[in-house]
Design an enzyme around this catalytic site. Structure first.
Site, PDB file in Angstrom:
ATOM      1  N   ASN A 181       0.872  -1.169   0.000  1.00  0.00           N
ATOM      2  CA  ASN A 181       0.000   0.000   0.000  1.00  0.00           C
ATOM      3  C   ASN A 181       0.906   1.215   0.000  1.00  0.00           C
ATOM      4  OD1 ASN A 181      -2.405  -1.508   0.278  1.00  0.00           O
ATOM      5  ND2 ASN A 181      -2.116  -1.634   2.495  1.00  0.00           N
ATOM      6  N   SER A 222       0.341   3.510   6.521  1.00  0.00           N
ATOM      7  CA  SER A 222       0.472   4.266   7.758  1.00  0.00           C
ATOM      8  C   SER A 222       1.854   4.885   7.872  1.00  0.00           C
ATOM      9  CB  SER A 222       0.192   3.356   8.956  1.00  0.00           C
ATOM     10  OG  SER A 222       0.854   2.125   8.810  1.00  0.00           O
TER      11      SER A 222
HETATM   12  O1  LIG Z   1      -1.347  -2.893   8.047  1.00  0.00           O
HETATM   13  P1  LIG Z   1      -1.482  -1.422   7.773  1.00  0.00           P
HETATM   14  O2  LIG Z   1      -0.518  -0.912   6.734  1.00  0.00           O
HETATM   15  O3  LIG Z   1      -1.444  -0.592   9.036  1.00  0.00           O
HETATM   16  O4  LIG Z   1      -2.970  -1.247   7.206  1.00  0.00           O
HETATM   17  C1  LIG Z   1      -3.313  -1.043   5.861  1.00  0.00           C
HETATM   18  O5  LIG Z   1      -3.247  -2.246   5.104  1.00  0.00           O
HETATM   19  C2  LIG Z   1      -4.116  -3.305   5.508  1.00  0.00           C
HETATM   20  C3  LIG Z   1      -3.996  -4.434   4.493  1.00  0.00           C
HETATM   21  O6  LIG Z   1      -4.355  -4.047   3.194  1.00  0.00           O
HETATM   22  C4  LIG Z   1      -5.571  -2.842   5.622  1.00  0.00           C
HETATM   23  O7  LIG Z   1      -6.333  -3.859   6.248  1.00  0.00           O
HETATM   24  C5  LIG Z   1      -5.687  -1.555   6.442  1.00  0.00           C
HETATM   25  O8  LIG Z   1      -7.020  -1.086   6.399  1.00  0.00           O
HETATM   26  C6  LIG Z   1      -4.728  -0.509   5.884  1.00  0.00           C
HETATM   27  O9  LIG Z   1      -4.801   0.679   6.637  1.00  0.00           O
END
Ligand SMILES: O=P(O)(O)O[C@H]1O[C@H](CO)[C@@H](O)[C@H](O)[C@H]1O
Ligand SMILES: O=P(O)(O)O[C@H]1O[C@H](CO)[C@@H](O)[C@H](O)[C@H]1O
Lengths: 350, 350
Positions: free
Chosen positions: B165, B173
């Site tokens: 992501n 995050s």
């Molecule tokens: O694990 P992270 O980076 O804090 O969280 C992010 O990726 C995850 C996996 O796609 C999602 O479930 C979360 O909603 C997103 O904020």
């Protein structure tokens, strides 16, 4: 059921309406959040905004002028994603042949006719469904029912999807209370899945899936958010979004026009109550997408179809921290961080 | 194909990998946008951030300390959505019986074991895949391949999903270059759909769906974004997101460990090129979710599975205006406002 240890550990749940699974991670609510913080919606809006393209009497982007409407107002979307008058055409393209054989058809596209309308719920720029009176929301219910009937009668329309995107976070381009209607030539994916599951259940058990499901939920109680004589709002067992709800009529009904007086009053009442609960949860005008799944209008009976509305609100922890359906969710399957039972309890106790 | 009139009017296209449809509204790009405007990512980041929980030597939220790593660093997610050691349990709940009969089983939940890991791509806080050197990205490819092998060898793991992501808009995050790996006991929905379509094609035609599809795209040319000797990036015919791409090895390969030297170099190269093109499109570090769909690790052959990566970037018109997949998209089906051919052309000509 409250006592299943399983529900306090990572598990998956089956969505009976789509046949797909959702991952539940009840222990994950505690993770620290340093990611995106959303902007709050403006605290106060004017009752009339001269720059709003939905307020009565104003001129829209395409030059059309809104009437000085005093209740509701329906018009054709100026930037419609679907159009009614296009040539019917279909294209298939084959993969290159190998060893002298013709390749299989791989690309499929077809013209899709449709009609997109906008429904202004109120002439007031500053209201929401939660703040409108029972009579005003009841009037919106009438418009929705009439629109479904009118659009559904067009011979090539198979699906009439009535929905509302509420809040900038949910892509609404305007805070003026309004929803949309997209009528389609072909059943969209989600309607197709729900038709398959409801029809299969109807034939296998001679009963309605959602009637049975509602009976189960009323008996269990723990996922109920609020209810009145004719409608129930609950956090479905298979909810994806943190505070997702399913809104169901108690009696077996396929579409809005089939509701009687009490059913229409009850729908207006439960929409007002549910959205007011949402607003109080984080003390903010709660963003969401909501919409009705009604019986397809392809002329077939679809006796197993049970009218319902889905509310998909993105907020997770506060007015400014949302759930992101990204990486794993897009490539794998939806994942949620609190159980539907916990969500229902919070919405119920507000 | 460029000449199909159909592609200039509303139409739907079939996704061969999922069996689902996407609505294309090529005429809708002109609609005015007054909705949410996203914040730009910070223009400059420090090479090391003392408050970042991924930088070398720093302490994480749970108290663990990162090593002073100099290349890549893999660790178990401190707030894992899935856990490996949970009791196997399964629950089914029946609807209340009617007329003395037992009601059908309606609620299904089962424990889901899994492992969630974080992969830091670089010790540098301020880099992205687009900015890292070929050797550095190549090292990330090695880590991914090794992780897939290692996790896939666990007897109960059926799916190893490697994803990234990127950007606050996509729920990341932390801007420190990193991705995640979620290994699952059960095939997630999307993997399940792609397994079904690829397997059906393999049996029906004695050929690979994505090999055939790639041959078609290479012949057509108009949806190709960039390519090298071993890999191709293209805007799939059925793309949902405005600038969505599919990244494919030219040779029939099921998973990252099966790639030879040239295939690994080629993957690193095409990831760098594609992400650099994205960044140049709106002159911003392009947000996206990306991930690899690799052969399930359930011990079966799955000969028809063709390794690929999906890139799902949300931006539509500029660095601050995104596409919202809301109301109609959630309740009906995905809808897009420019054609994949237009998107590919823009990414290709950068
Ligand atoms: O694990 P992270 O980076 O804090 O969280 C992010 O990726 C995850 C996996 O796609 C999602 O479930 C979360 O909603 C997103 O904020
Ligand atoms: O038509 P609107 O309100 O401008 O647009 C909104 O709703 C549509 C239907 O859900 C979506 O396709 C758009 O992405 C969203 O911004």
């Amino acid at each position: 059921m409250r006592h299943h240890e399983l529900f306090s550990r990572p598990h998956r749940r089956l969505n009976q309406l789509t046949g797909e699974w959702v991952l539940v991670s009840p222990h994950r609510t505690q993770r620290p959040w340093l990611g995106q913080v959303e902007t709050l919606p403006p605290a106060e809006l004017p009752a009339y905004d001269p720059n709003c393209y939905l307020c009565p009497g104003n001129t829209r982007a395409n030059g059309a002028q809104n009437p000085a409407y005093t209740e509701t107002f329906v018009f054709e979307n100026d930037f419609a994603a679907l159009l009614p008058d296009i040539p019917l055409e279909r294209v298939s393209i084959r993969a290159p042949g190998v060893d002298g054989e013709i390749g299989p058809a791989l690309l499929h596209a077809e013209a899709e006719r449709g009609i997109c309308r906008v429904v202004c719920f109120s002439p007031r720029h500053d209201l929401t469904l939660a703040q409108m009176s029972q009579a005003d929301v009841r009037r919106v219910v009438e418009v929705w029912a009439e629109q479904y009937r009118e659009l559904g009668e067009i011979d090539w329309v198979q699906s009439v999807l009535i929905f509302e995107n509420r809040g900038a976070m949910m892509g609404a381009s305007n805070p003026h209370p309004h929803g949309q209607i997209w009528a389609n030539e072909q059943l969209p994916n989600e309607m197709r899945k729900e038709l398959a599951t409801q029809t299969a259940y109807w034939h296998e058990h001679n009963r309605c899936l959602l009637c049975d499901y509602l009976a189960l939920e009323l008996a269990a109680g723990e996922r109920i958010v609020c209810a009145n004589e004719t409608w129930v709002a609950l956090a479905p067992f298979w909810a994806v979004w943190p505070f997702e709800t399913l809104v169901l009529p108690r009696s077996h009904t396929g579409a809005l026009p089939d509701l009687d007086e009490a059913g229409r009053e009850g729908l207006a009442a439960i929409l007002r109550e549910l959205t007011a609960r949402y607003d109080r949860l984080f003390n903010v005008t709660f963003p969401y997408s909501m919409g009705f799944h009604q019986r397809p209008t392809d002329g077939l009976a679809h006796d197993g179809w049970h009218l319902h509305a889905h509310f998909y609100p993105p907020l997770l922890r506060s007015a400014t921290v949302r759930k992101f359906m990204v990486g794993y969710e897009m490539l794998g399957q939806p994942q949620r961080d609190l159980t539907p039972e916990q969500a229902a309890e919070r919405l119920r106790e507000i």
